[in-house]
Design an enzyme around this catalytic site. Structure first.
Site, short mmCIF file in Angstrom:
data_model
loop_
_atom_site.label_atom_id
_atom_site.label_comp_id
_atom_site.label_asym_id
_atom_site.label_seq_id
_atom_site.Cartn_x
_atom_site.Cartn_y
_atom_site.Cartn_z
N THR A 209 33.82 39.63 45.02
CA THR A 209 32.40 39.50 44.68
C THR A 209 31.67 40.81 44.92
OG1 THR A 209 32.16 38.58 46.88
CG2 THR A 209 32.13 37.06 45.06
N THR A 210 32.10 41.55 45.96
CA THR A 210 31.43 42.82 46.26
C THR A 210 31.80 43.88 45.23
OG1 THR A 210 31.81 42.19 48.55
CG2 THR A 210 30.91 44.34 48.16
N ASP B 242 37.55 32.18 50.67
CA ASP B 242 38.06 33.33 49.91
C ASP B 242 39.58 33.39 50.00
OD1 ASP B 242 35.56 33.98 49.31
OD2 ASP B 242 35.57 36.01 50.09
N ASP C 16 30.05 38.86 52.82
CA ASP C 16 30.57 38.36 51.56
C ASP C 16 29.50 38.62 50.51
OD1 ASP C 16 31.96 36.95 49.65
OD2 ASP C 16 31.07 35.05 50.19
#
Length: 539
Positions: free
Chosen positions: A94-95, A392, A61
């Site tokens: 987020t990535t 998530d 994550d």
């Protein structure tokens, strides 16, 4: 006199300015993006991090990795911040946000080298961002949030890239049930508070398949007295946030006693006070009392005689969850308790031993507005990762419920937006069209990384994807992250919520703009001996 050097800044202050800073910032952003690049897509690699305390974090994550990395460079720090923002706002992407921001900065580098002013690049980026968001709205398709199979598909594409993908079906159902439970509608306003009311309890041991959503709440507590009932059907529940023991004075109090019977009288008063409290409770004939504070031995005795189970020192957050689940109201004083404060919504109360700890379950609630997700797994690290993945998934589910619009995943959106922007840039005049077009190309980094991560030939697949997008009705074509081939995302059922994508683009472009604006870094480090801050200015 002319040649003498004048020092304005303190000696131990380092100052960099101009091109050097911009180059440094861009490199820092690229480095952070490279760290995380392999964490995108279903073929993502995991990272293992040791924190200073010696604990281990294993995750893919983006946000969790960057939280643990300690960086020196200020630009890298702001990159880490944006992944946190993304995580708090929408919980997913987020990535991608880091990779995009890094790529947007690196395409700006060539313009700065050609002596183009940063503000020109910035205004082009701003314009491009607006067009991107418009394009997203055009491409998006509305979805019915009550269609369970569709919702499961959306959550599945969020979980697919994570460690949980082996148990994807189970995880999707857990996330959907949990979010559906805590969903509240008041006066037409939807409120979905996952953080407060969907608690994830991690219990090491067992298998991941044993995890499930409780229709109610679970607390890590045992009953206060061994002879109290451990299992009650349809309990009447009272929640308190006051203590069931004698109240001592706030400050230190001294009592002078002259006669012996006064001492007995004082002890008797204490007993009577506790008896009074317990009678207030017993009057309402509850089966269960939860309190946030302590329960004295005497109170336990009275409650036990009335066949009431008491549980003490419950966390405030847990108490709120129990209130939402069984419909009770939390009372602060025992003498103000009324019939309507009692919660009767729960169908079963029981204390179970899991592993070597006792857990209290209040389950089978009629219409719970709070729930607990019970996670089982082999080790703490695995559980922590599963919890992050579930968070998530729940966030994605919440986003869709609040804004029911979908976009195809797998880099299809990026290619479509990129194509639109490139077309728009042809109609632009002046110098701004170049950065604008470069931003369009920067978007291709998402499908490119997906292809790289599953080991396919990048150039070949990307070129054929570009060619595919020039045809009509091919908006949903992207990269199949498992095999690295082209495929139609709507057929594969890989969807992403509009809220996540829009937030990703906004955050990435804003960060790129922010870092391009910087042209001077002054970093002052205090020397050990220099106690006064700053020291003398001009020496």
């Amino acid at each position: 006199m002319m040649g003498q050097q004048v020092l304005v800044l303190n000696q131990n202050i380092k100052r960099e300015s101009g091109r050097k800073v911009q180059k440094g910032n861009i490199n820092a952003a690229k480095t952070i993006a490279d760290v995380i690049r392999t964490c995108l897509g279903p073929r993502a690699m995991m990272k293992m991090l040791l924190d200073p305390m010696g604990g281990i974090v294993m995750t893919n994550d983006g946000n969790a990795i960057l939280r643990e990395i300690q960086v020196q460079h200020p630009a890298a720090k702001s990159m880490i911040e944006i992944s946190r923002t993304q995580d708090e706002e929408v919980g997913d992407g987020t990535t991608s946000v880091i990779i995009l921001a890094g790529e947007m900065l690196s395409v700006a580098e060539q313009f700065l080298e050609q002596q183009m002013h940063p503000t020109v690049v910035i205004s082009a980026y701003r314009q491009a961002l607006e067009d991107m968001l418009d394009t997203l709205k055009d491409i998006s398709t509305p979805v019915d949030p009550n269609d369970r199979s569709m919702m499961l598909k959306i959550i599945n594409s969020a979980i697919n890239t994570k460690a949980l993908s082996r148990w994807a079906d189970m995880a999707c159902n857990i996330a959907l049930d949990a979010v559906r439970t805590v969903e509240l509608e008041e006066n037409g306003r939807k409120e979905i508070d996952i953080k407060k009311y969907a608690k994830v309890e991690k219990v090491p041991g067992g298998f991941i398949e044993d995890s499930y959503v409780l229709r109610g709440v679970m607390v890590n507590k045992d009953v206060t007295h061994p002879r109290m009932r451990r299992m009650i059907k349809n309990p009447r529940i009272i929640l308190l946030d006051c203590s069931l023991e004698y109240k001592k004075g706030e400050s230190q109090t001294d009592i002078e006693i002259s006669r012996e019977e006064d001492f007995a009288r004082i002890l008797q008063m204490e007993e009577e006070y506790i008896q009074q409290i317990c009678e207030d409770l017993i009057r309402l004939k509850p089966d269960l009392v939860f309190t946030e504070k302590g329960v004295s031995d005497l109170a336990q005795h009275y409650l036990m005689k009335a066949n009431i189970t008491a549980i003490r020192r419950v966390r405030k957050t847990d108490n709120n969850r129990i209130a939402r689940a069984c419909g009770a109201r939390i009372a602060s004083r025992t003498d103000e308790l009324r019939e309507e404060d009692i919660g009767t919504g729960a169908g079963l109360f029981e204390v179970k031993k899991i592993g070597d700890e006792y857990f209290t379950f209040v389950t089978e609630c009629k219409d719970p507005k709070a729930c607990t997700i019970l996670l089982r797994g082999a080790s703490k690290e695995i559980l922590a990762e599963v919890e992050r993945n579930l968070q998530d998934a729940m966030q994605v589910c919440r986003n869709v419920l609040l804004e029911p619009c979908l976009l195809p995943g797998g880099g299809a959106v990026e290619m479509a937006v990129s194509k639109r922007l490139t077309e728009r840039s042809r109609g632009m005049t002046g110098i701004e069209q170049w950065p604008y077009r470069a931003l369009a190309q920067a978007l291709e980094v998402i499908p490119r990384t997906l292809i790289q991560n599953c080991g396919a030939s990048t150039i070949r697949v990307l070129t054929s994807l570009r060619a595919k997008h020039t045809q009509d009705n091919t908006v949903s074509w992207g990269v199949n992250g498992e095999t690295g081939t082209l495929s139609d995302m709507s057929a594969l059922g890989i969807w992403e919520p509009l809220a996540v994508k829009a937030q990703t683009y906004k955050t990435a472009v804003e960060t790129a703009i922010l870092l391009l604006r910087i042209d001077d870094i002054v970093s002052g480090h205090k020397k050990k001996g220099d106690e006064q801050t700053g020291g003398q200015g001009a020496e």
